[in-house]
Enzyme design. Structure first.
Site, PDB file in Angstrom:
ATOM      1  N   ARG A 112      12.159  40.630  27.692  1.00 40.59           N
ATOM      2  CA  ARG A 112      12.331  40.682  29.159  1.00 40.59           C
ATOM      3  C   ARG A 112      12.748  42.092  29.545  1.00 40.59           C
ATOM      4  O   ARG A 112      12.997  42.930  28.700  1.00 40.59           O
ATOM      5  CB  ARG A 112      13.433  39.706  29.561  1.00 40.59           C
ATOM      6  CG  ARG A 112      14.697  39.985  28.737  1.00 40.59           C
ATOM      7  CD  ARG A 112      15.919  39.292  29.239  1.00 40.59           C
ATOM      8  NE  ARG A 112      16.994  39.342  28.263  1.00 40.59           N
ATOM      9  CZ  ARG A 112      17.824  40.341  28.100  1.00 40.59           C
ATOM     10  NH1 ARG A 112      17.726  41.412  28.851  1.00 40.59           N
ATOM     11  NH2 ARG A 112      18.779  40.309  27.182  1.00 40.59           N
ATOM     12  N   ARG A 134      27.757  50.326  34.117  1.00 46.14           N
ATOM     13  CA  ARG A 134      27.723  49.001  34.751  1.00 46.14           C
ATOM     14  C   ARG A 134      29.019  48.825  35.536  1.00 46.14           C
ATOM     15  O   ARG A 134      30.104  48.822  34.954  1.00 46.14           O
ATOM     16  CB  ARG A 134      27.633  47.907  33.695  1.00 46.14           C
ATOM     17  CG  ARG A 134      26.365  47.963  32.880  1.00 46.14           C
ATOM     18  CD  ARG A 134      26.225  46.701  32.044  1.00 46.14           C
ATOM     19  NE  ARG A 134      25.099  46.809  31.131  1.00 46.14           N
ATOM     20  CZ  ARG A 134      24.554  45.784  30.499  1.00 46.14           C
ATOM     21  NH1 ARG A 134      25.037  44.557  30.687  1.00 46.14           N
ATOM     22  NH2 ARG A 134      23.535  45.956  29.687  1.00 46.14           N
TER      23      ARG A 134
END
Ligand code: ADP
Length: 449
Positions: free
Chosen positions: A292, A338
């Site tokens: 993915r 992040r």
């Protein structure tokens, strides 16, 4: 045909996919839970439908509800993002059985890669270097298990074939602990993943996490798009990623990258994917493939100068890749932080209302986020509120930009990991580059001591 894409996800990645669809002139359909009714992806998409209450099982993981929305809205493709249903082979099959395009590999490919033993076997067959160990499940006979373990040597790691998310793994340091550890891991595999098959491989003590991005079309073309280093992790959660992996000979990375692209061709892979490796003492060892798009894909986009989501959609609608390996270059260096709604010390989630939000800007700075001032971070989902990505001509330049960008960034009302990021960019070992996967936890343990 891909004319209208349903995005089966939320948060920053749903926004990212909608942006790519817009560029391609493709319509977008958002699905959302009741908790995300005024979320950015809902406001940005051409159409949005609520598929259930906040808990993911009743919304973002509800396959029937998502397929029903595709039908009523006339969506002809589904982009799963990352997490949620993105690596669910049965979902991919259902999407295709409904006559829609799944933007990702086939269910059959996902099944091979989802089982760690079959993945390792397929990769070894394709010439990808793997961690030493047998590519088969351990037998029941204790004497044979002990013999196999002696061949591998200690320390070793027992892994559940069906494991994931950092679970179903156990380090074993001596023979006396082996059989008990195997029994516990087998039980864990059975109860958590419905698969009691366990294999053993050598435990690497100070590896880096280095991964290779690939993309493949349905015409037999596969490319590798560079390396990323994601060694700054806590409890297997990545905190800062960068591209390329620093301090590794480009020829060595190219050799592994070529093997990965070749593996894609030999298994008939399609779409984007990531080969994850542990890198220790100059050698690469394959651990798993993610079938993915990854959270950290922007650092590859910045260094390769490509839009991976656009390419992902193009190959999903049957186009041949518009470039060859010789056209792929790695320019400069990129980092991604992040940004999480969490306590910077305890890492406990910190949902709630964001009262002030100021993101950095200027050359080489990119922010991928669904959040902003007035946004309430819901307590039901992962704590990622955005990603700060920077690019520079060299690693040093990129790091200087990252430091400046973190200085400009303001998020108030909730706790975030910004203080941790600010500290990491001033850490001497990280500044040099090439820290191992235990570096961050060692640093935090040093604080506690
Ligand atoms: P998961 O699918 O659960 O994420 P992985 O196989 O990707 O499992 O491994 C997750 C992490 O476990 C790795 O990033 C690494 O920190 C550790 N790990 C896995 N295999 C080994 C190994 N052979 N030696 C040392 N650490 C390992």
């Amino acid at each position: 045909m891909v004319t209208r894409v349903l995005i089966a996800n939320r948060g920053e990645i749903a926004v990212r996919v909608i942006r790519a669809c817009r560029l391609l002139g493709i319509g977008t359909v958002a699905v959302h839970s009741q908790a995300d009714a005024d979320s950015a992806h809902v406001l940005m998409a051409d159409q949005a439908l609520c598929i259930g209450p906040a808990p993911v099982r009743k919304s973002y993981l509800d396959q029937a509800a998502i397929l029903a929305v595709a039908e009523v809205t006339g969506a002809d493709a589904i982009h799963p993002g990352y997490g949620f249903l993105s690596e669910n082979a049965d979902f991919a099959d259902r999407v295709e059985a409904a006559g829609l395009t799944f933007i990702g590999p086939t269910g059959a490919t996902m099944r091979i890669m989802g089982d760690k033993i079959s993945a390792k076997r397929a990769m070894r067959a394709a010439g990808v270097p793997c961690v030493p160990g047998l590519d088969e499940g351990l037998p029941d006979d204790p004497a044979r298990v002990v013999a196999i373990a002696r061949d591998i040597g200690y320390p070793l790691i027992l892994k559940a074939a069906g494991g994931g998310g950092g679970r179903g793994m156990r380090r074993v340091d001596r023979e006396a602990d082996l059989l008990d550890a195997l029994a516990v891991t087998r039980e864990e595999g059975r109860s958590a993943f419905g698969n009691g098959e366990i294999y053993a491989e050598r435990f690497l003590t100070h590896p880096r996490h280095v991964e290779i991005q690939v993309i493949a079309d349905t015409h037999g073309n596969a490319l590798w798009l560079g390396s990323r280093d994601c060694s700054l992790q806590r409890r297997h959660q990545k905190v800062i990623e960068e591209a390329p992996a620093p301090g590794i000979d480009a020829a060595k990375i190219a050799e592994v990258g070529e093997r990965c692209a070749q593996a894609c061709r030999s298994i008939g892979y399609r779409g984007v994917g990531t080969f994850e490796f542990l890198y220790e003492d100059g050698s690469f060892y394959f651990i798993e493939m993610n079938t993915r798009l990854q959270v950290e894909h922007p650092v590859t986009e910045m260094t390769a100068g490509l839009d991976l989501v656009e390419l992902q959609i193009r190959v999903a609608r049957g186009e041949a890749l518009p470039l060859a390996q010789a056209d792929v270059a790695c320019r400069g260096h990129a980092f991604e932080c992040r940004l999480n709604a969490e306590d910077p010390e305890t890492f406990a989630p910190s949902p709630g209302l964001i009262t002030a939000w100021q993101m950095a800007g200027g050359p080489g700075v990119r922010v991928d986020s669904h959040a902003g001032a007035g946004y309430r971070v819901p307590p039901y989902y992962d704590s990622l509120i955005g990603k700060l990505i920077v690019h520079g001509a060299t690693r040093e330049d990129a790091l200087a930009r990252l430091r400046a960008a973190l200085g400009e960034t303001v998020v108030e009302g909730i706790r975030t990991n910004l203080p941790l990021h600010r500290r990491l960019v001033d850490d001497a070992a990280f500044g040099t580059g090439g820290v191992d996967i235990h570096h961050l936890e060692r640093m935090m343990a040093g604080d506690a001591a």
